[in-house]
Write a protein that holds these residues in place. Structure first.
Motif, PDB file in Angstrom:
ATOM      1  N   GLU A  17      62.444  25.464  43.714  1.00 30.49           N
ATOM      2  CA  GLU A  17      61.018  25.303  43.960  1.00 30.49           C
ATOM      3  C   GLU A  17      60.390  24.379  42.915  1.00 30.49           C
ATOM      4  O   GLU A  17      59.556  23.525  43.237  1.00 30.49           O
ATOM      5  CB  GLU A  17      60.307  26.666  43.925  1.00 30.49           C
ATOM      6  N   THR A  18      60.795  24.536  41.665  1.00 25.06           N
ATOM      7  CA  THR A  18      60.272  23.665  40.601  1.00 25.06           C
ATOM      8  C   THR A  18      60.709  22.229  40.818  1.00 25.06           C
ATOM      9  O   THR A  18      59.923  21.289  40.660  1.00 25.06           O
ATOM     10  CB  THR A  18      60.763  24.150  39.224  1.00 25.06           C
ATOM     11  N   LEU A  19      61.952  22.063  41.213  1.00 25.24           N
ATOM     12  CA  LEU A  19      62.489  20.723  41.475  1.00 25.24           C
ATOM     13  C   LEU A  19      61.697  20.042  42.597  1.00 25.24           C
ATOM     14  O   LEU A  19      61.318  18.863  42.476  1.00 25.24           O
ATOM     15  CB  LEU A  19      63.963  20.852  41.851  1.00 25.24           C
ATOM     16  N   ARG A  20      61.446  20.768  43.664  1.00 28.35           N
ATOM     17  CA  ARG A  20      60.677  20.209  44.776  1.00 28.35           C
ATOM     18  C   ARG A  20      59.228  19.931  44.368  1.00 28.35           C
ATOM     19  O   ARG A  20      58.612  18.984  44.857  1.00 28.35           O
ATOM     20  CB  ARG A  20      60.716  21.177  45.965  1.00 28.35           C
ATOM     21  N   MET A  25      54.937  16.054  43.564  1.00 28.85           N
ATOM     22  CA  MET A  25      53.924  15.453  42.699  1.00 28.85           C
ATOM     23  C   MET A  25      54.189  13.978  42.445  1.00 28.85           C
ATOM     24  O   MET A  25      53.376  13.287  41.829  1.00 28.85           O
ATOM     25  CB  MET A  25      53.867  16.210  41.359  1.00 28.85           C
ATOM     26  N   GLY A  26      55.346  13.502  42.903  1.00 31.96           N
ATOM     27  CA  GLY A  26      55.671  12.096  42.708  1.00 31.96           C
ATOM     28  C   GLY A  26      56.216  11.765  41.337  1.00 31.96           C
ATOM     29  O   GLY A  26      56.267  10.595  40.942  1.00 31.96           O
ATOM     30  N   LEU A  27      56.651  12.802  40.616  1.00 31.03           N
ATOM     31  CA  LEU A  27      57.174  12.569  39.269  1.00 31.03           C
ATOM     32  C   LEU A  27      58.638  12.134  39.306  1.00 31.03           C
ATOM     33  O   LEU A  27      59.100  11.422  38.407  1.00 31.03           O
ATOM     34  CB  LEU A  27      57.025  13.838  38.429  1.00 31.03           C
ATOM     35  N   ILE A  28      59.364  12.558  40.306  1.00 29.00           N
ATOM     36  CA  ILE A  28      60.760  12.137  40.473  1.00 29.00           C
ATOM     37  C   ILE A  28      60.957  11.672  41.920  1.00 29.00           C
ATOM     38  O   ILE A  28      60.200  12.060  42.812  1.00 29.00           O
ATOM     39  CB  ILE A  28      61.757  13.272  40.132  1.00 29.00           C
ATOM     40  N   HIS A  29      61.987  10.847  42.132  1.00 27.73           N
ATOM     41  CA  HIS A  29      62.215  10.276  43.468  1.00 27.73           C
ATOM     42  C   HIS A  29      63.709  10.321  43.796  1.00 27.73           C
ATOM     43  O   HIS A  29      64.415   9.312  43.688  1.00 27.73           O
ATOM     44  CB  HIS A  29      61.708   8.836  43.521  1.00 27.73           C
ATOM     45  N   PRO A  30      64.205  11.499  44.177  1.00 28.38           N
ATOM     46  CA  PRO A  30      65.643  11.614  44.485  1.00 28.38           C
ATOM     47  C   PRO A  30      66.012  10.822  45.744  1.00 28.38           C
ATOM     48  O   PRO A  30      65.179  10.600  46.624  1.00 28.38           O
ATOM     49  CB  PRO A  30      65.824  13.120  44.713  1.00 28.38           C
ATOM     50  N   THR A  48      63.165  12.588  33.217  1.00 30.99           N
ATOM     51  CA  THR A  48      61.766  12.819  33.591  1.00 30.99           C
ATOM     52  C   THR A  48      61.471  14.308  33.700  1.00 30.99           C
ATOM     53  O   THR A  48      60.432  14.795  33.226  1.00 30.99           O
ATOM     54  CB  THR A  48      61.445  12.130  34.928  1.00 30.99           C
ATOM     55  N   ILE A  49      62.399  15.057  34.322  1.00 29.57           N
ATOM     56  CA  ILE A  49      62.206  16.501  34.454  1.00 29.57           C
ATOM     57  C   ILE A  49      62.188  17.164  33.075  1.00 29.57           C
ATOM     58  O   ILE A  49      61.364  18.055  32.805  1.00 29.57           O
ATOM     59  CB  ILE A  49      63.313  17.122  35.324  1.00 29.57           C
ATOM     60  N   ALA A  50      63.077  16.734  32.199  1.00 25.28           N
ATOM     61  CA  ALA A  50      63.114  17.275  30.834  1.00 25.28           C
ATOM     62  C   ALA A  50      61.794  16.996  30.110  1.00 25.28           C
ATOM     63  O   ALA A  50      61.272  17.856  29.392  1.00 25.28           O
ATOM     64  CB  ALA A  50      64.285  16.673  30.064  1.00 25.28           C
ATOM     65  N   GLU A  51      61.255  15.786  30.309  1.00 27.22           N
ATOM     66  CA  GLU A  51      59.967  15.451  29.703  1.00 27.22           C
ATOM     67  C   GLU A  51      58.859  16.348  30.262  1.00 27.22           C
ATOM     68  O   GLU A  51      57.991  16.818  29.523  1.00 27.22           O
ATOM     69  CB  GLU A  51      59.626  13.982  29.965  1.00 27.22           C
ATOM     70  N   CYS A  52      58.909  16.579  31.574  1.00 27.89           N
ATOM     71  CA  CYS A  52      57.920  17.453  32.207  1.00 27.89           C
ATOM     72  C   CYS A  52      57.971  18.846  31.605  1.00 27.89           C
ATOM     73  O   CYS A  52      56.933  19.461  31.316  1.00 27.89           O
ATOM     74  CB  CYS A  52      58.165  17.536  33.709  1.00 27.89           C
ATOM     75  N   ARG A  53      59.163  19.365  31.424  1.00 23.11           N
ATOM     76  CA  ARG A  53      59.308  20.701  30.847  1.00 23.11           C
ATOM     77  C   ARG A  53      58.781  20.736  29.416  1.00 23.11           C
ATOM     78  O   ARG A  53      58.150  21.718  28.988  1.00 23.11           O
ATOM     79  CB  ARG A  53      60.777  21.137  30.870  1.00 23.11           C
ATOM     80  N   LYS A  54      59.029  19.652  28.677  1.00 19.10           N
ATOM     81  CA  LYS A  54      58.529  19.558  27.296  1.00 19.10           C
ATOM     82  C   LYS A  54      57.002  19.601  27.287  1.00 19.10           C
ATOM     83  O   LYS A  54      56.388  20.363  26.540  1.00 19.10           O
ATOM     84  CB  LYS A  54      59.016  18.261  26.660  1.00 19.10           C
ATOM     85  N   GLU A  64      48.077  16.094  34.072  1.00 20.80           N
ATOM     86  CA  GLU A  64      48.110  15.383  32.790  1.00 20.80           C
ATOM     87  C   GLU A  64      49.450  14.682  32.599  1.00 20.80           C
ATOM     88  O   GLU A  64      49.509  13.554  32.095  1.00 20.80           O
ATOM     89  CB  GLU A  64      47.855  16.365  31.638  1.00 20.80           C
ATOM     90  N   ILE A  65      50.523  15.354  33.006  1.00 21.60           N
ATOM     91  CA  ILE A  65      51.856  14.750  32.900  1.00 21.60           C
ATOM     92  C   ILE A  65      51.942  13.518  33.796  1.00 21.60           C
ATOM     93  O   ILE A  65      52.485  12.477  33.405  1.00 21.60           O
ATOM     94  CB  ILE A  65      52.946  15.774  33.272  1.00 21.60           C
ATOM     95  N   ASP A  66      51.389  13.631  34.978  1.00 22.47           N
ATOM     96  CA  ASP A  66      51.382  12.490  35.902  1.00 22.47           C
ATOM     97  C   ASP A  66      50.588  11.327  35.314  1.00 22.47           C
ATOM     98  O   ASP A  66      50.966  10.155  35.460  1.00 22.47           O
ATOM     99  CB  ASP A  66      50.783  12.915  37.245  1.00 22.47           C
TER     100      ASP A  66
END
Length: 266
Positions: A17-20, A25-30, A48-54, A64-66
């Motif tokens: 769910e977090t991945l989706r 949100m357009g933060l990642i583009h698999p 990018t996901i690691a940065e989001c978690r940080k 804000e992350i976006d």
């Protein structure tokens, strides 16, 4: 190199769910396989996901992350962090005040448990009461009784006390009338910058304090005040003002409310 969704979830200890959510949100583009519809992620996606978690751990919102993801200069990044620093300082002060508020409650609770604060003479702290109801009957008939709840913003509500005020004459004559609502001490009013326009001012004054236990419906039995009244009589004191009480705790299992009561005296 590409990685499956399962591998990414294992790498970063996150759920699907977090991945989706990051994807929506357009933060990642698999890359999505046309045949299997499986998603595949790059090293850049994982970073990018690691940065989001940080940033999420640092209390940044997804928006804000976006915003950080789309900045185009170092000065913009500095501006975002400076705004966040102001937020941290405000939150730090807020939780410092909450610690103080919680300590006050803990002191009262410990005094009940240790039977060290049954009756004493102390100063009633100056405060303001936002009235909700004016007697037991009125409470169940008035639909507007909760207006003071919605008028208090979420952050401020942590500093309120559920309180009631009994007029001096009503107390002496043991009438069931009281003014119930929520209250703030003067210090919290000033700290939170709350308007007192529609509040009742309770002045700072010398008072006899005691603890009473009432039932869930706030139906006050005046016999609970007998020890305090006996103390007043034995020490030749005079009731000099309206009685004020705040709820310290409510135990839901036995439906008991613990109230600290101040009876102004001279």
């Amino acid at each position: 190199m590409e990685y499956s969704a399962k591998e990414v979830m294992n790498f970063l200890n996150i759920n699907r769910e977090t991945l989706r959510h990051y994807e929506n949100m357009g933060l990642i583009h698999p890359r999505i396989d046309d045949k299997t519809h499986y998603r595949y992620y790059t090293d850049f996606d994982i970073e990018t996901i690691a940065e989001c978690r940080k940033y999420r751990s640092a209390d940044f919102s997804i928006k804000e992350i976006d915003k950080i993801k789309h900045i185009d200069s170092l000065s913009q990044y500095v501006s975002i962090l400076e705004q966040k620093q102001k937020y941290y300082k405000k939150q730090s002060l807020y939780f410092y005040k909450l610690i103080h508020k919680n300590n006050e409650t803990l002191d009262k609770l410990h005094s009940i448990i240790n039977h060290s604060h049954l009756i004493s003479i102390e100063e009633l702290e100056e405060c303001y009461l936002f009235p909700a109801s004016y007697d037991f009957k009125h409470f169940f008939e008035d639909k507007d009784k909760y207006l003071n709840f919605t008028s208090t913003v979420h952050e401020d509500f942590a500093f309120t006390d559920f309180s009631l005020l009994i007029k001096k004459d009503d107390f002496i004559n043991q009438k069931t009338n009281y003014i119930g609502g929520t209250s703030f001490s003067k210090d919290w009013i000033e700290f939170l910058n709350i308007s007192v326009k529609h509040m009742i001012h309770v002045k700072k004054q010398k008072a006899l304090s005691t603890i009473i236990i009432i039932n869930e419906d706030f139906n006050i039995n005046y016999s609970l005040f007998n020890p305090a009244l006996q103390y007043i009589q034995d020490h030749h004191l005079v009731i000099s003002g309206d009685i004020f009480a705040t709820q310290i705790a409510k135990i839901h299992k036995n439906k008991n409310r613990y109230l600290k009561v101040w009876v102004p005296i001279q």
